[in-house]
Design a protein around this motif. Structure first.
Motif, PDB file in Angstrom:
ATOM      1  N   ALA A  48       1.012  -1.161   0.064  1.00 22.09           N
ATOM      2  CA  ALA A  48       0.144   0.073   0.203  1.00 22.09           C
ATOM      3  C   ALA A  48       0.931   1.235  -0.061  1.00 22.09           C
ATOM      4  O   ALA A  48       2.108   1.473   0.607  1.00 22.09           O
ATOM      5  CB  ALA A  48      -1.000  -0.002   1.232  1.00 22.09           C
ATOM      6  N   MET A  49       0.344   2.382  -0.594  1.00 20.86           N
ATOM      7  CA  MET A  49       1.081   3.543  -0.818  1.00 20.86           C
ATOM      8  C   MET A  49       0.920   4.043   0.731  1.00 20.86           C
ATOM      9  O   MET A  49      -0.298   3.909   1.581  1.00 20.86           O
ATOM     10  CB  MET A  49       0.467   4.460  -1.724  1.00 20.86           C
ATOM     11  N   LYS A  50       1.956   5.040   1.124  1.00 20.80           N
ATOM     12  CA  LYS A  50       2.014   5.711   2.318  1.00 20.80           C
ATOM     13  C   LYS A  50       2.279   7.004   2.382  1.00 20.80           C
ATOM     14  O   LYS A  50       3.559   7.349   1.704  1.00 20.80           O
ATOM     15  CB  LYS A  50       2.897   4.847   3.351  1.00 20.80           C
ATOM     16  N   ASN A  51       1.949   8.081   2.725  1.00 20.15           N
ATOM     17  CA  ASN A  51       1.876   9.500   2.380  1.00 20.15           C
ATOM     18  C   ASN A  51       2.390   9.781   1.123  1.00 20.15           C
ATOM     19  O   ASN A  51       3.421  10.352   0.973  1.00 20.15           O
ATOM     20  CB  ASN A  51       3.262   9.781   3.459  1.00 20.15           C
ATOM     21  N   ALA A  66       5.078   5.351  -2.929  1.00 22.15           N
ATOM     22  CA  ALA A  66       4.873   3.962  -3.474  1.00 22.15           C
ATOM     23  C   ALA A  66       6.257   3.220  -3.196  1.00 22.15           C
ATOM     24  O   ALA A  66       7.293   3.660  -2.954  1.00 22.15           O
ATOM     25  CB  ALA A  66       4.427   3.912  -4.844  1.00 22.15           C
ATOM     26  N   LYS A  67       6.231   1.738  -3.253  1.00 21.99           N
ATOM     27  CA  LYS A  67       7.584   1.001  -3.070  1.00 21.99           C
ATOM     28  C   LYS A  67       7.688  -0.031  -4.393  1.00 21.99           C
ATOM     29  O   LYS A  67       6.703  -0.623  -4.686  1.00 21.99           O
ATOM     30  CB  LYS A  67       7.491   0.199  -1.838  1.00 21.99           C
ATOM     31  N   ALA A  68       8.783  -0.202  -4.601  1.00 18.70           N
ATOM     32  CA  ALA A  68       9.093  -0.910  -5.659  1.00 18.70           C
ATOM     33  C   ALA A  68      10.392  -1.872  -5.477  1.00 18.70           C
ATOM     34  O   ALA A  68      11.408  -1.216  -4.593  1.00 18.70           O
ATOM     35  CB  ALA A  68       9.461  -0.042  -7.189  1.00 18.70           C
ATOM     36  N   TYR A  69      10.486  -3.042  -5.935  1.00 14.16           N
ATOM     37  CA  TYR A  69      11.590  -3.843  -5.396  1.00 14.16           C
ATOM     38  C   TYR A  69      12.511  -4.380  -6.635  1.00 14.16           C
ATOM     39  O   TYR A  69      11.845  -4.820  -7.500  1.00 14.16           O
ATOM     40  CB  TYR A  69      11.147  -4.988  -4.557  1.00 14.16           C
ATOM     41  N   PHE A  70      13.785  -4.383  -6.687  1.00 11.09           N
ATOM     42  CA  PHE A  70      14.748  -4.803  -7.884  1.00 11.09           C
ATOM     43  C   PHE A  70      16.036  -5.484  -7.277  1.00 11.09           C
ATOM     44  O   PHE A  70      16.436  -4.834  -6.115  1.00 11.09           O
ATOM     45  CB  PHE A  70      15.110  -3.558  -8.730  1.00 11.09           C
ATOM     46  N   VAL A 123      18.280   9.059  -8.555  1.00 11.79           N
ATOM     47  CA  VAL A 123      16.975   9.232  -9.322  1.00 11.79           C
ATOM     48  C   VAL A 123      16.123  10.290  -8.884  1.00 11.79           C
ATOM     49  O   VAL A 123      15.548  10.135  -7.594  1.00 11.79           O
ATOM     50  CB  VAL A 123      16.415   8.017  -9.957  1.00 11.79           C
ATOM     51  N   LYS A 124      15.580  11.140  -9.716  1.00  7.54           N
ATOM     52  CA  LYS A 124      14.479  12.174  -9.190  1.00  7.54           C
ATOM     53  C   LYS A 124      13.140  11.600  -8.818  1.00  7.54           C
ATOM     54  O   LYS A 124      12.902  10.557  -9.576  1.00  7.54           O
ATOM     55  CB  LYS A 124      14.235  13.243 -10.446  1.00  7.54           C
ATOM     56  N   GLY A 125      12.679  11.920  -7.763  1.00  4.39           N
ATOM     57  CA  GLY A 125      11.466  11.142  -7.091  1.00  4.39           C
ATOM     58  C   GLY A 125      11.641   9.977  -6.250  1.00  4.39           C
ATOM     59  O   GLY A 125      10.716   9.737  -5.606  1.00  4.39           O
ATOM     60  N   GLU A 149      14.714  -2.251  -1.875  1.00  6.88           N
ATOM     61  CA  GLU A 149      13.582  -1.444  -1.913  1.00  6.88           C
ATOM     62  C   GLU A 149      13.457   0.096  -2.090  1.00  6.88           C
ATOM     63  O   GLU A 149      14.132   0.728  -1.417  1.00  6.88           O
ATOM     64  CB  GLU A 149      12.708  -1.382  -0.309  1.00  6.88           C
ATOM     65  N   VAL A 150      12.770   0.388  -3.043  1.00  4.01           N
ATOM     66  CA  VAL A 150      12.742   1.922  -3.417  1.00  4.01           C
ATOM     67  C   VAL A 150      11.403   2.553  -3.221  1.00  4.01           C
ATOM     68  O   VAL A 150      10.476   1.990  -3.558  1.00  4.01           O
ATOM     69  CB  VAL A 150      12.927   1.867  -5.340  1.00  4.01           C
ATOM     70  N   ILE A 151      11.523   3.472  -2.291  1.00  5.04           N
ATOM     71  CA  ILE A 151      10.610   4.302  -2.067  1.00  5.04           C
ATOM     72  C   ILE A 151      10.573   5.502  -2.841  1.00  5.04           C
ATOM     73  O   ILE A 151      11.388   6.487  -2.952  1.00  5.04           O
ATOM     74  CB  ILE A 151      10.774   4.696  -0.550  1.00  5.04           C
ATOM     75  N   TYR A 152       9.143   5.813  -3.597  1.00  3.70           N
ATOM     76  CA  TYR A 152       9.587   6.901  -4.504  1.00  3.70           C
ATOM     77  C   TYR A 152       8.049   7.499  -4.696  1.00  3.70           C
ATOM     78  O   TYR A 152       7.030   6.976  -4.301  1.00  3.70           O
ATOM     79  CB  TYR A 152       9.642   6.344  -5.962  1.00  3.70           C
TER      80      TYR A 152
END
Length: 218
Positions: free
Chosen positions: A38-41, A44-48, A63-65, A98-101
Motif C-alpha cells: 500500500a502507498m503511504k504518505n 509507493a514502493k518497488a523492488y529490484f 533518481v529524481k522522485g 526497496e525503492v521508496i518513490y
C-alpha cells in the motif's frame, strides 16, 4: 568422444549450479500471487535485484522522485535471511533494494528503465565480479499492470540486443531489510576499494545513459 562427454557433463554441472535456487519451495515463490504494498504518505514502493545491493541502492538514490533506497533480500523461500546465509546461494534470496518513490515525479515504468540501464542485462547469476544466485537479477511486480510493463520492456530489450535478458520476473512476496552496516554503503565508504573500482564506475555508466532522470545534486 571422451572430450565430448566431459564437455556435456561440465555444461550440465554449471547448468545445475545456475538453477540451484529452483527447488519445490522456490517454485512456490515463483508461482505465488503477488503482494501489493500500500502507498503511504503519497509514496509507493518497488523492488529490484541486480547484483550487489550497494551498487543498486546508490543508482536509485540518484533518481529524481526516489526518496530512499534500502538494501535487503528478496525472492527466496527462507525466513529471516542474513548476509551470510544468502551468500550460500541456498536461501533462494537475491540481494535486492526497496525503492521508496513519489509516483507523481517518477513512474514505475521509468524505474524499470533505470533498472535495465544500470546493469549488464545479459549476465546470468550476477553483475560484474559478483557471481552466484544471490546476485542474480530479478524484477518484482505487485500487480498485473507492473508485470505487463516489465515484460514489454524486457521483450523489447531482448529484441534490440538479439540476446536473452537474464532478469527473472517474480511476484513480490516480502522484503527483508539487510544489516545496518550495508545501508548507504557507497555514500559512507567512498574510499572502499570495491566502491572505487566497481560501484562508482557502475553508477557513472548509468548516469551517462540516463542524465535526464538524475537529481540536481547528482
Amino acid at each position: 568422444m571422451n572430450k565430448l562427454l566431459i564437455m556435456v557433463f561440465t555444461a550440465l554441472l554449471f547448468s545445475c549450479n545456475n538453477n540451484a535456487q529452483v527447488n519445490s519451495k522456490q517454485q512456490d515463490v515463483i508461482n505465488a500471487e503477488p503482494v501489493e504494498v500500500a502507498m503511504k504518505n503519497g509514496k509507493a514502493k518497488a523492488y529490484f535485484a541486480s547484483g550487489c545491493f550497494w551498487c543498486v541502492e546508490a543508482v536509485y538514490e540518484s533518481v529524481k522522485g526516489v526518496e530512499e533506497s534500502t538494501s535487503g533480500y528478496a525472492g527466496g523461500h527462507t525466513k529471516n535471511p542474513t548476509y551470510e546465509s544468502s551468500n550460500t546461494g541456498r536461501t533462494g534470496h537475491a540481494e535486492a533494494v526497496e525503492v521508496i518513490y513519489n509516483p507523481e515525479i517518477v513512474s514505475f515504468e521509468t524505474l524499470v528503465d533505470v533498472y535495465f540501464a544500470s546493469q549488464n542485462p545479459t549476465q546470468v547469476n550476477g553483475q560484474g565480479p559478483d557471481t552466484g544466485s544471490q546476485y542474480r537479477s530479478i524484477i518484482f511486480y505487485q500487480n498485473q499492470e507492473q508485470k505487463n510493463i516489465i515484460m514489454e520492456k524486457k521483450n523489447a530489450l531482448e529484441k534490440e540486443l538479439g540476446k536473452p535478458v537474464a532478469a527473472e520476473v517474480y511476484p513480490f512476496q516480502k522484503f527483508w531489510i539487510a544489516e545496518d552496516y550495508h545501508q548507504d554503503y557507497e555514500r559512507l565508504h567512498p574510499d572502499n576499494p570495491y566502491i572505487q573500482n566497481v560501484s562508482i564506475p557502475r553508477l557513472n555508466r548509468f548516469k551517462r545513459k540516463m542524465p535526464e532522470v538524475l537529481k540536481a545534486n547528482h
